[in-house]
Design a protein around this motif. Sequence first.
Motif, short mmCIF file in Angstrom:
data_model
loop_
_atom_site.label_atom_id
_atom_site.label_comp_id
_atom_site.label_asym_id
_atom_site.label_seq_id
_atom_site.Cartn_x
_atom_site.Cartn_y
_atom_site.Cartn_z
N LEU A 395 1.56 -7.63 -11.90
CA LEU A 395 0.90 -7.89 -12.83
C LEU A 395 -0.14 -8.69 -12.94
N ARG A 396 -0.19 -9.41 -12.03
CA ARG A 396 -1.52 -10.28 -11.82
C ARG A 396 -2.49 -9.61 -11.42
N LYS A 397 -2.30 -8.71 -10.41
CA LYS A 397 -3.24 -7.91 -9.82
C LYS A 397 -3.83 -6.87 -10.70
N LEU A 398 -3.14 -6.42 -11.73
CA LEU A 398 -3.29 -5.25 -12.75
C LEU A 398 -4.26 -5.81 -13.98
N ILE A 399 -3.76 -7.07 -14.28
CA ILE A 399 -4.73 -7.64 -15.41
C ILE A 399 -5.65 -8.48 -15.23
N GLY A 400 -5.51 -9.18 -14.03
CA GLY A 400 -6.71 -9.98 -13.46
C GLY A 400 -6.26 -11.64 -13.27
N GLU A 401 -6.80 -12.12 -12.36
CA GLU A 401 -6.53 -13.71 -12.20
C GLU A 401 -6.57 -14.42 -13.49
N ASP A 402 -7.99 -14.26 -14.14
CA ASP A 402 -8.17 -15.13 -15.16
C ASP A 402 -7.07 -15.02 -16.41
N VAL A 403 -6.88 -13.68 -16.82
CA VAL A 403 -6.14 -13.38 -17.81
C VAL A 403 -4.39 -13.66 -17.51
N PHE A 404 -4.29 -13.46 -16.15
CA PHE A 404 -2.87 -13.64 -15.82
C PHE A 404 -2.51 -15.19 -15.91
N ALA A 450 12.13 2.11 -7.69
CA ALA A 450 10.79 1.50 -7.60
C ALA A 450 9.67 2.00 -8.59
N PRO A 451 9.03 1.48 -9.11
CA PRO A 451 7.70 1.87 -9.89
C PRO A 451 7.12 3.07 -9.25
N ARG A 452 6.13 3.64 -9.93
CA ARG A 452 5.32 4.71 -9.50
C ARG A 452 4.26 3.88 -8.70
N ASP A 453 3.43 4.73 -7.41
CA ASP A 453 2.59 3.99 -7.09
C ASP A 453 1.40 3.20 -7.72
N ALA A 454 1.06 3.79 -8.63
CA ALA A 454 -0.26 3.04 -9.63
C ALA A 454 0.44 1.79 -10.01
N PHE A 455 1.58 1.75 -10.17
CA PHE A 455 2.22 0.27 -10.68
C PHE A 455 2.61 -0.65 -9.59
N LEU A 456 3.13 -0.09 -8.51
CA LEU A 456 3.14 -0.84 -7.42
C LEU A 456 2.11 -1.25 -6.52
N TYR A 457 1.00 -0.80 -6.52
CA TYR A 457 -0.22 -1.13 -6.10
C TYR A 457 -1.43 -1.10 -6.75
N PRO A 458 -1.53 -1.89 -8.11
CA PRO A 458 -2.64 -2.11 -8.98
C PRO A 458 -3.66 -2.82 -8.42
N GLY A 459 -4.72 -2.69 -9.05
CA GLY A 459 -6.29 -3.44 -8.37
C GLY A 459 -6.39 -3.53 -7.21
N THR A 460 -6.36 -4.68 -6.41
CA THR A 460 -6.80 -4.87 -5.15
C THR A 460 -5.78 -4.69 -4.03
#
Length: 463
Positions: A395-404, A450-460
């Motif tokens: 979740l942190r990697k998906l929405i970004g550090e500041d937002v998280f 397990a979630p799909r790849d896009a949700f397992l490996y979001p962002g960086t």
Amino acid sequence: MRWSAGVCAVVALLVLGTGPAAADPALIGAPGAGDPYYPLDGNGGYDVSHYDLAIDYDPPTHHLRGTAAIEARAVQPLAQFNLDFRGPEVLMVTVNGQPAGFAREGEHELVVTPLLPLPAGLPLRIVVDYAGEVADTEGKGWTYAPSGGAFAVGQPHSASTWYPLNDTPLDKATFTLHASVPAEWEIMSTGERTRHEVRDGRLATTWETRQPVIGYLTTMAVDHFTFLETRRADGTPVLSAFAPESEHNREDEQRVPEILDFLENLYGPYPFEVAGGIYVDAVIPFSLETQTRPTYAPWADLNTVVHELAHQWWGDTMSVRQWSDICLNECFASYTADYLWIERIDGADVDTKYRDTIAKYRDDTEFWEYALADPGAGTEFTSVYYRGPLFLHALRKLIGEDVFFAALKDFVTAHRDGHASMPEFREFLQTRTSLPLRDFLAEWLDGTRAPRDAFLYPGTLGG
């Protein structure tokens, strides 16, 4: 968690002649609060504001004598209501100074029948006197210590083994404990210690928990404790205690002020007036975030201390509405200790830690068996520990550090001294980002694979 002659006649009539069927069903408080996992936990018909306990305990005989004075308010007309109690024999119950009938039913129900029906809105003072040998639950409430002492610990239940209460997360209340033991023993509890004196061969203590607390987050511990007293830079007193075979934990406990500073930077001001820890030396498989002063098993390490102190925000000041919301406690405490502490204090590469964990368990069906948002009764303390941190890192990697980090601090702060649920958290998250989160949250929180790849490996995080 890581892991009276005329009065006597009236009383006799009430106790022997009044059962649940004698009262109009519309005037009976519900025997449970309706939690989907533990529907008979807690009770309906009243709301508690304060518990005032007087406990005398004799370690050699395990004899406990208690008086619980419960300040509450009727939220419906009441001819009968229940308390949760699994402890020693009940001797007398009064309601607003009048004798009340009482009966024990089932595993933990204390059914109380007031002398006269109570109107809705009436303030209540319920006093229960009880005494007898209190049994060893081996970590599911009152527990014997190797030294001959004892302590109360357990989740989701523990308090009902040593005092009567409305045992539901939904009814938080302030808490005062007056406890007495032979003078050669010491006592620890939650909140501020406002009395500690020896008279006539007995130690008498008083402990005040001034912020509302759930029953399982209260405790009393008796042992030959030694103490560590320090203060945070802001003056917050830190009082910790060590049972005879737990002195090796002292070094980690000395870092409590540092850990609380770290947690404040993440989640806002420390929510309580005091801090510390209680280190027991009984072999129990978990430590527990008892409010203001966690209870630690002898195996506890620094990671455990960080975990239980994170619970002072996630679980204690902000509590679950029902036990299916347990991820709000354990996912966040686990992520804090297992990822954020080692990242920011030790310089660990937590992205690599995340990727290595996913690679190891991605195809392990048992790893994904229990859904984070609803792991199930009896299995609630499973996936939240090991999958919860993965969900939050993704979740942190998906929405970004500041937002998280801003979202986490704002959410827990908004629910200080109250309750929250996983559905509320999901809705709140979506207000903080324009990214569509529904499918991501569904696969991570509701899924059992397990979630799909896009949700397992979001962002960086990479694939």
